[in-house]
Motif scaffolding. Structure first.
Motif, mmCIF file in Angstrom:
data_model
loop_
_atom_site.group_PDB
_atom_site.id
_atom_site.type_symbol
_atom_site.label_atom_id
_atom_site.label_comp_id
_atom_site.label_asym_id
_atom_site.label_seq_id
_atom_site.Cartn_x
_atom_site.Cartn_y
_atom_site.Cartn_z
ATOM 1 N N ALA A 201 6.747 -3.703 10.371
ATOM 2 C CA ALA A 201 6.881 -2.451 9.623
ATOM 3 C C ALA A 201 8.352 -2.143 9.426
ATOM 4 C CB ALA A 201 6.200 -1.305 10.373
ATOM 5 N N HIS A 202 8.626 -1.257 8.466
ATOM 6 C CA HIS A 202 9.995 -0.761 8.334
ATOM 7 C C HIS A 202 10.006 0.641 7.760
ATOM 8 C CE1 HIS A 202 10.365 -1.239 3.937
ATOM 9 N NE2 HIS A 202 9.806 -2.421 4.046
ATOM 10 N N ARG A 203 11.119 1.314 7.979
ATOM 11 C CA ARG A 203 11.355 2.643 7.436
ATOM 12 C C ARG A 203 12.146 2.501 6.145
ATOM 13 N NH1 ARG A 203 12.989 2.567 12.840
ATOM 14 N NH2 ARG A 203 11.616 3.744 14.264
ATOM 15 N N ASP A 204 12.260 3.597 5.380
ATOM 16 C CA ASP A 204 13.174 3.601 4.252
ATOM 17 C C ASP A 204 13.978 4.892 4.269
ATOM 18 O OD1 ASP A 204 11.618 5.618 3.087
ATOM 19 O OD2 ASP A 204 10.642 4.279 1.659
ATOM 20 N N ALA A 205 14.779 5.104 3.246
ATOM 21 C CA ALA A 205 15.712 6.237 3.236
ATOM 22 C C ALA A 205 15.005 7.583 3.245
ATOM 23 C CB ALA A 205 16.618 6.136 2.015
ATOM 24 N N HIS A 206 13.730 7.609 2.841
ATOM 25 C CA HIS A 206 13.031 8.891 2.717
ATOM 26 C C HIS A 206 12.014 9.141 3.829
ATOM 27 C CE1 HIS A 206 14.813 9.310 -1.237
ATOM 28 N NE2 HIS A 206 14.381 8.104 -1.546
ATOM 29 N N SER A 207 11.731 8.122 4.653
ATOM 30 C CA SER A 207 10.644 8.284 5.629
ATOM 31 C C SER A 207 11.114 8.774 6.992
ATOM 32 C CB SER A 207 9.886 6.962 5.795
ATOM 33 O OG SER A 207 10.710 5.967 6.387
ATOM 34 N N GLY A 208 12.413 8.925 7.161
ATOM 35 C CA GLY A 208 12.914 9.427 8.432
ATOM 36 C C GLY A 208 12.619 8.475 9.568
ATOM 37 N N SER A 209 12.073 8.999 10.657
ATOM 38 C CA SER A 209 11.835 8.179 11.844
ATOM 39 C C SER A 209 10.489 7.481 11.834
ATOM 40 C CB SER A 209 11.948 9.048 13.106
ATOM 41 O OG SER A 209 10.984 10.080 13.078
ATOM 42 N N VAL A 210 9.680 7.723 10.797
ATOM 43 C CA VAL A 210 8.384 7.051 10.726
ATOM 44 C C VAL A 210 8.442 5.929 9.694
ATOM 45 C CG1 VAL A 210 7.196 9.152 11.419
ATOM 46 C CG2 VAL A 210 7.392 8.614 8.984
ATOM 47 N N GLU A 211 7.502 5.004 9.782
ATOM 48 C CA GLU A 211 7.481 3.849 8.889
ATOM 49 C C GLU A 211 7.025 4.236 7.480
ATOM 50 O OE1 GLU A 211 3.292 4.249 10.324
ATOM 51 O OE2 GLU A 211 5.277 4.473 11.225
ATOM 52 N N SER A 212 7.469 3.442 6.498
ATOM 53 C CA SER A 212 7.033 3.620 5.113
ATOM 54 C C SER A 212 6.183 2.448 4.624
ATOM 55 C CB SER A 212 8.243 3.778 4.194
ATOM 56 O OG SER A 212 9.115 2.662 4.323
ATOM 57 N N HIS A 213 6.305 1.291 5.258
ATOM 58 C CA HIS A 213 5.562 0.081 4.904
ATOM 59 C C HIS A 213 5.127 -0.595 6.203
ATOM 60 C CE1 HIS A 213 8.435 0.776 1.644
ATOM 61 N NE2 HIS A 213 7.733 -0.018 0.841
ATOM 62 N N ALA A 214 3.941 -1.220 6.200
ATOM 63 C CA ALA A 214 3.508 -1.939 7.397
ATOM 64 C C ALA A 214 2.483 -3.005 7.036
ATOM 65 C CB ALA A 214 2.910 -0.986 8.429
ATOM 66 N N ALA A 215 2.522 -4.094 7.798
ATOM 67 C CA ALA A 215 1.526 -5.163 7.720
ATOM 68 C C ALA A 215 1.060 -5.448 9.140
ATOM 69 C CB ALA A 215 2.111 -6.417 7.089
ATOM 70 N N LEU A 216 -0.246 -5.397 9.347
ATOM 71 C CA LEU A 216 -0.826 -5.576 10.668
ATOM 72 C C LEU A 216 -1.742 -6.797 10.650
ATOM 73 C CD1 LEU A 216 -0.411 -2.392 10.067
ATOM 74 C CD2 LEU A 216 -1.799 -2.063 12.095
ATOM 75 N N ALA A 217 -1.549 -7.690 11.599
ATOM 76 C CA ALA A 217 -2.429 -8.844 11.780
ATOM 77 C C ALA A 217 -3.387 -8.541 12.923
ATOM 78 C CB ALA A 217 -1.621 -10.097 12.080
ATOM 79 N N LEU A 218 -4.677 -8.800 12.688
ATOM 80 C CA LEU A 218 -5.704 -8.439 13.645
ATOM 81 C C LEU A 218 -6.510 -9.661 14.065
ATOM 82 C CD1 LEU A 218 -7.171 -5.394 11.665
ATOM 83 C CD2 LEU A 218 -5.320 -5.333 13.329
ATOM 84 N N ALA A 219 -6.773 -9.776 15.351
ATOM 85 C CA ALA A 219 -7.749 -10.739 15.859
ATOM 86 C C ALA A 219 -8.938 -9.930 16.351
ATOM 87 C CB ALA A 219 -7.155 -11.565 16.994
ATOM 88 N N PHE A 220 -10.111 -10.167 15.766
ATOM 89 C CA PHE A 220 -11.293 -9.409 16.133
ATOM 90 C C PHE A 220 -12.035 -10.089 17.281
ATOM 91 C CE2 PHE A 220 -10.595 -8.161 11.697
ATOM 92 C CZ PHE A 220 -10.610 -6.776 11.827
#
Length: 329
Positions: A201-220
């Motif tokens: 994940a990463h933040r951007d200039a407008h999201s402050g301390s929270v993420e703006s984009h994320a990719a999650l890989a899951l093993a079920f």
């Protein structure tokens, strides 16, 4: 008829819950509380809501309220749940349930001690698109699921929920806000849970301390592998896709209530079936599902115990982002 009061009446209540009550058959919106009393009175007049309460405690104590729907910012959920439980009210709480699993455990303890029904508003478990995908998978129409993905993208720049960038009020960015919907949708259609999770994940200039984009890989736990991608920086799009041993199911914009969607089943290179469904009544069906549980009917599809499972998955997702390591919920 179960009479609901909404704590934290705001944008979500106006956009989704008021229309949801119009679809409900055994659930009635009987009262509201919000921090701004002027806006609260205006909302009550605009949407014909019978009662405006002076405080959250007054709403929870009222004999005119049977169940409390909590729609306040994430960080306020614990206090609101504890207040409602203390007054013996059944509770349906928005997702994410809490700021962490420890808070969710406190909620469950309070609900159990009070002898009340406690659920999480994972409304997508009542989407007809997901019900159909779950049915096709259970019928074996694509064989054993091997891969599954869900995406939720939208532009939050003009969102009236200004608190979603405030880490003192919001669990996080799109992981806490909408990835939880994607994860829960995949758990529901695959009828399994998450065994491991890894987050970029990463933040951007407008999201402050929270993420703006994320990719999650899951093993079920079932052995299938999954992916969830979310952002608050693009035009709206949602998708659900499951690839099995003998076929695949795809639903473009399958997580929307705003218009009908097509659920497509492919076998090898051929389209075997396409069904058009509408999720428009999902919020009403969710409310009635919770009301039926209160009245002694079948268990609500997202009880608080399952909400704790999702909260542990979210905790693991954020730990993975912080540490750069795969985590076990």
């Amino acid at each position: 008829m179960i009479r609901y009061g909404i704590l934290g009446f705001g944008h979500h209540a106006i956009k989704r819950m008021v229309p949801g009550f119009s679809y409900a058959q055994s659930s009635q919106l009987a009262g509201l509380w919000r921090r701004d009393p002027v806006k609260a009175e205006a909302n009550a007049r605009a949407y014909s809501i019978p009662r405006v309460f002076a405080s959250a405690g007054d709403l929870c104590a009222s004999p005119e309220i049977d169940a409390v729907f909590i729609a306040s910012p994430d960080a306020l959920h614990l206090a609101d749940v504890l207040t409602a439980a203390r007054h013996g009210k059944h509770i349906l709480c928005e997702k994410p349930l809490a700021m962490n699993a420890s808070e969710a455990e406190q909620m469950l303890s309070a609900a159990n001690a009070a002898g009340i029904r406690f659920g999480v508003a994972q409304n997508m478990r009542y989407y007809r698109s997901l019900e159909l995908i779950r049915q096709w998978i259970a019928e074996g129409r694509i064989g054993a699921p091997a891969l599954a993905q869900s995406q939720f993208a939208f532009n939050a720049a003009a969102s009236p929920r200004v608190w979603i960038y405030d880490s003192s009020l919001a669990l996080g960015g799109p992981i806490g806000d909408v990835a939880i919907h994607c994860i829960d949708a995949l758990r529901f259609i695959l009828d399994t849970t998450v065994a491991q999770i890894s987050t970029l994940a990463h933040r951007d200039a407008h999201s402050g301390s929270v993420e703006s984009h994320a990719a999650l890989a899951l093993a079920f736990a079932s052995g299938a592998m999954g992916a969830v991608t979310v952002t608050t920086r693009t035009a709206y799009r949602t998708v659900i896709e499951v690839v099995g041993e003998t076929g695949a199911i795809l639903c473009e914009n399958g997580l929307t209530v705003d218009h009908p969607v097509e659920v497509m089943l492919r076998r090898r290179t051929e389209v075997e079936s396409v069904e058009t469904v509408s999720n428009a009544d999902a919020y009403g069906r969710m409310l009635d599902g919770f009301s039926a549980w209160i009245e002694g009917g079948v268990e609500y599809r997202s009880p608080g115990t399952d909400g704790l499972i999702n909260q542990r998955i979210l905790d693991a997702a954020y730990r993975s982002w912080r540490t750069g390591e795969t985590q076990t919920p």
